[in-house]
Enzyme design. Structure first.
Site, PDB file in Angstrom:
ATOM      1  CG  HIS A  26      -3.747  -0.133  -0.995  1.00 32.13           C
ATOM      2  ND1 HIS A  26      -3.299   0.460  -0.087  1.00 32.13           N
ATOM      3  CD2 HIS A  26      -3.085   0.770  -2.120  1.00 32.13           C
ATOM      4  CE1 HIS A  26      -2.577   1.426  -0.202  1.00 32.13           C
ATOM      5  NE2 HIS A  26      -2.372   1.550  -1.484  1.00 32.13           N
ATOM      6  CD  GLU A  27      -2.456  -0.489  -5.859  1.00 30.27           C
ATOM      7  OE1 GLU A  27      -2.811   0.760  -6.786  1.00 30.27           O
ATOM      8  OE2 GLU A  27      -1.476  -0.485  -4.981  1.00 30.27           O
ATOM      9  CG  HIS A  30      -4.644   4.443  -4.583  1.00 31.61           C
ATOM     10  ND1 HIS A  30      -4.688   5.354  -3.859  1.00 31.61           N
ATOM     11  CD2 HIS A  30      -3.702   3.572  -4.160  1.00 31.61           C
ATOM     12  CE1 HIS A  30      -3.859   5.102  -2.828  1.00 31.61           C
ATOM     13  NE2 HIS A  30      -3.277   3.865  -3.040  1.00 31.61           N
TER      14      HIS A  30
END
Length: 225
Positions: A26-27, A30
């Site tokens: 997820h990170e 980003h």
């Protein structure tokens, strides 16, 4: 001891592995999206990596296991580096949740591929049980994070998208009062109000999305494609 955990002890190995994968990807998503859009802030700080060490927040991870909610280390983004700040910020914001639903889709594909092709036939029963539980937990938690992060409540990704869709005047007000929204969010999460707000969403939308993913992938294996 189990009474203090959001998951029971038997589930813990699967939960921990799934969360490490989910939070890390997820990170990273980003950071990678921001880099593609012209902002190297995350890359310069060592966040453009799939190493869990760079992304996991110890307190946020422990709280997730104990209380049922938590967080990873937010990826730093400098929207001033974007040629189209509103559009690129939206792309960066949705990259995280989209990575989680992608993991869920891949998990379902792997599950059906393993069981429909007979790969697991020679695996001991305990091994098959481990694979089944591991993939199901991976899919469930990533669908949950996908839905959860798209809620339009600060500081979630859905709120960031809403901010960038709003006119500048309204966006300025949203930023100004964001801290109040964070407080309201925490109240909804850590008080009995969660059973009337957050959990009804989880109990309806998360199973719906998980079943939708399953129903879209299963026919390909049933038909032998």
């Amino acid at each position: 001891m189990e009474n203090f955990l959001a998951f029971n002890l038997q589930e813990m190995p699967f939960v921990i592995i799934s969360l490490v994968i989910a939070f890390t990807v997820h990170e990273f998503a980003h950071a990678y999206a921001a880099y593609l859009c012209g902002d190297s802030t995350a890359k310069d700080q060592g966040r453009l990596t799939l190493s869990p060490v760079a992304h996991l927040d110890p307190i946020g991870t422990i709280l997730l296991l104990i209380a049922g909610f938590g967080w990873a280390r937010p990826v730093p983004v400098d929207r001033r580096n974007f040629k189209r700040p509103h559009l690129y910020s939206i792309l960066v914001s949705i990259a995280g949740p989209l990575s989680n639903i992608l993991i869920a889709i891949i998990g379902v594909i792997i599950f059906y591929a393993l069981f429909s092709t007979g790969v697991v036939d020679s695996v001991p029963e305990k091994g098959v049980d481990f694979i089944d539980k591991m993939i199901n937990m991976l899919v469930y938690l990533n669908v949950l994070l996908f839905v959860f992060n798209l809620l339009p409540i600060p500081p979630l990704d859905g709120y960031r998208v809403l901010e960038d869709l709003a006119p500048n005047r309204i966006r300025a007000k949203m930023i100004q009062y964001e801290h109040i929204g964070v407080i309201i969010f925490l109240i909804l999460i850590i008080t009995p109000l969660d059973r009337y707000t957050i959990y009804p969403i989880f109990n309806t939308i998360v199973p719906y999305v998980a079943n939708l993913v399953d129903s879209l992938i299963r026919p390909f294996f049933e038909s032998g494609i």
